[in-house]
Scaffold this motif. Structure first.
Motif, short mmCIF file in Angstrom:
data_model
loop_
_atom_site.label_atom_id
_atom_site.label_comp_id
_atom_site.label_asym_id
_atom_site.label_seq_id
_atom_site.Cartn_x
_atom_site.Cartn_y
_atom_site.Cartn_z
N SER A 97 0.83 -1.21 0.00
CA SER A 97 0.00 0.00 0.00
C SER A 97 0.86 1.25 0.00
N ASP A 98 1.96 1.25 0.77
CA ASP A 98 2.86 2.40 0.80
C ASP A 98 3.45 2.68 -0.58
N THR A 99 3.81 1.60 -1.28
CA THR A 99 4.36 1.75 -2.63
C THR A 99 3.33 2.33 -3.58
N GLU A 100 2.09 1.83 -3.47
CA GLU A 100 1.03 2.34 -4.32
C GLU A 100 0.78 3.83 -4.05
N GLN A 101 0.72 4.20 -2.76
CA GLN A 101 0.45 5.59 -2.42
C GLN A 101 1.58 6.51 -2.86
N ALA A 102 2.82 6.00 -2.80
CA ALA A 102 3.95 6.80 -3.26
C ALA A 102 3.87 7.05 -4.76
N ASP A 103 3.49 6.01 -5.52
CA ASP A 103 3.34 6.17 -6.97
C ASP A 103 2.19 7.12 -7.30
N ILE A 104 1.11 7.03 -6.54
CA ILE A 104 -0.03 7.92 -6.78
C ILE A 104 0.34 9.36 -6.47
N ALA A 105 1.07 9.57 -5.39
CA ALA A 105 1.51 10.93 -5.04
C ALA A 105 2.42 11.50 -6.12
N ARG A 106 3.30 10.67 -6.65
CA ARG A 106 4.19 11.13 -7.72
C ARG A 106 3.38 11.47 -8.97
N GLU A 107 2.38 10.67 -9.26
CA GLU A 107 1.54 10.93 -10.43
C GLU A 107 0.74 12.21 -10.25
N ARG A 108 0.26 12.45 -9.03
CA ARG A 108 -0.49 13.67 -8.74
C ARG A 108 0.41 14.90 -8.97
N HIS A 109 1.65 14.81 -8.52
CA HIS A 109 2.60 15.92 -8.70
C HIS A 109 2.89 16.15 -10.18
N GLU A 110 3.08 15.09 -10.94
CA GLU A 110 3.39 15.23 -12.36
C GLU A 110 2.19 15.82 -13.12
N LEU A 111 0.98 15.46 -12.72
CA LEU A 111 -0.21 16.04 -13.35
C LEU A 111 -0.30 17.54 -13.07
N ALA A 112 0.09 17.92 -11.86
CA ALA A 112 0.00 19.33 -11.49
C ALA A 112 1.08 20.18 -12.15
N THR A 113 2.22 19.58 -12.43
CA THR A 113 3.35 20.35 -12.94
C THR A 113 3.57 20.21 -14.44
N ASP A 114 3.10 19.11 -15.03
CA ASP A 114 3.33 18.88 -16.46
C ASP A 114 2.17 18.10 -17.05
N GLY A 115 1.00 18.76 -17.05
CA GLY A 115 -0.22 18.10 -17.51
C GLY A 115 -0.18 17.70 -18.97
N ALA A 116 0.45 18.50 -19.81
CA ALA A 116 0.48 18.20 -21.24
C ALA A 116 1.25 16.91 -21.52
N ARG A 117 2.38 16.76 -20.85
CA ARG A 117 3.17 15.54 -21.05
C ARG A 117 2.43 14.31 -20.54
N GLU A 118 1.73 14.46 -19.42
CA GLU A 118 0.96 13.35 -18.87
C GLU A 118 -0.20 12.97 -19.79
N LEU A 119 -0.82 13.97 -20.41
CA LEU A 119 -1.90 13.68 -21.37
C LEU A 119 -1.35 12.90 -22.55
N ALA A 120 -0.21 13.32 -23.07
CA ALA A 120 0.41 12.61 -24.19
C ALA A 120 0.80 11.19 -23.78
N GLU A 121 1.26 11.02 -22.56
CA GLU A 121 1.65 9.70 -22.06
C GLU A 121 0.44 8.78 -21.96
#
Length: 231
Positions: free
Chosen positions: A75-99
């Motif tokens: 669960s800790d690993t999952e939450q860490a990945d989700i937190a990282r994804e949340r940060h990437e969406l907030a800082t580089d939404g265009a790249r995440e959309l393309a991904e």
């Protein structure tokens, strides 16, 4: 569309089902093996029963603690990945959309449609879309440490209680063959039930549970017999 009902999928219960099968199997095998090993060392029936009860308590606590720690780490690993994804969406939404669109292209959509799907899913819930399709994490299979610990401990107690009940009911002279035979029967029932609930082949499920359980009981009984002879 209105009127369309959600389908039932077995993966919705994969978390607690895995813990339940593991706990019950371990409860039967470890407790029966302990009983057979102690009995083979020429212990009294009361000593065998005490050893079995101690094994039940220790095993249930160990299973609960082990499942909680293990699933918590997941669960800790999952939450860490989700937190990282949340940060990437907030800082580089265009790249995440393309991904996200690229993921759908790899799954078979053409580029234009993949971009449309990614755009619509991002507009609805970007984090959910990336969590599910990029990370492979969904509510159906996400880790639940407390649930896994409780289910594992309770199922261990049920599994361990079966050979203990046998020890309590049968005469000491026939304890070893009766415990071995009934425990194998319990494993057959568990293997069949687990296979049925998991949608697997019944025969295959019974064989893999029963064979390994029989091997464990035989090895433990052999150890008890050797120590009994040595003493």
């Amino acid at each position: 569309m209105a009127g369309i009902q959600s389908e039932y999928h077995r993966t919705q219960h994969i978390g607690w089902l895995r813990a339940a099968v593991l706990g019950a199997n371990d409860g039967i095998v470890s407790t029966a093996s302990l009983i057979l090993g102690v009995a083979a060392a020429s212990a009294t029936q009361s000593a065998v029963l005490v050893a079995g009860v101690a094994g039940l308590v220790a095993g249930a606590m160990s299973m609960a603690a082990g499942e909680y720690v293990s699933v918590s780490s997941q669960s800790d690993t999952e939450q860490a990945d989700i937190a990282r994804e949340r940060h990437e969406l907030a800082t580089d939404g265009a790249r995440e959309l393309a991904e996200l669109a690229a993921i759908y292209v790899r799954r078979g959509l053409d580029t234009e449609l993949a971009h449309q799907v990614a755009t619509q899913l991002t507009a609805k819930n970007a984090l959910e879309a990336h969590t599910r399709d990029e990370l492979g994490i969904s509510d159906a299979v996400s880790a639940n440490p407390l649930q896994a610990a409780l289910v594992s401990a309770l199922s261990f107690i049920v599994g361990a209680g079966l050979p203990l009940l046998t020890v309590w009911l049968v005469p000491y002279a026939s304890l070893t063959p009766v415990v071995a035979g009934t425990s194998l029967l319990f494993l057959v029932m568990l293997g069949g039930l687990a296979a049925h609930m998991g949608g697997a082949g019944i025969v295959k499920g019974i064989f893999r549970v029963t064979f390994l359980g029989a091997l464990a009981m035989a090895c433990t009984a052999g150890v008890g017999w050797l120590f009994g002879v040595a003493l």
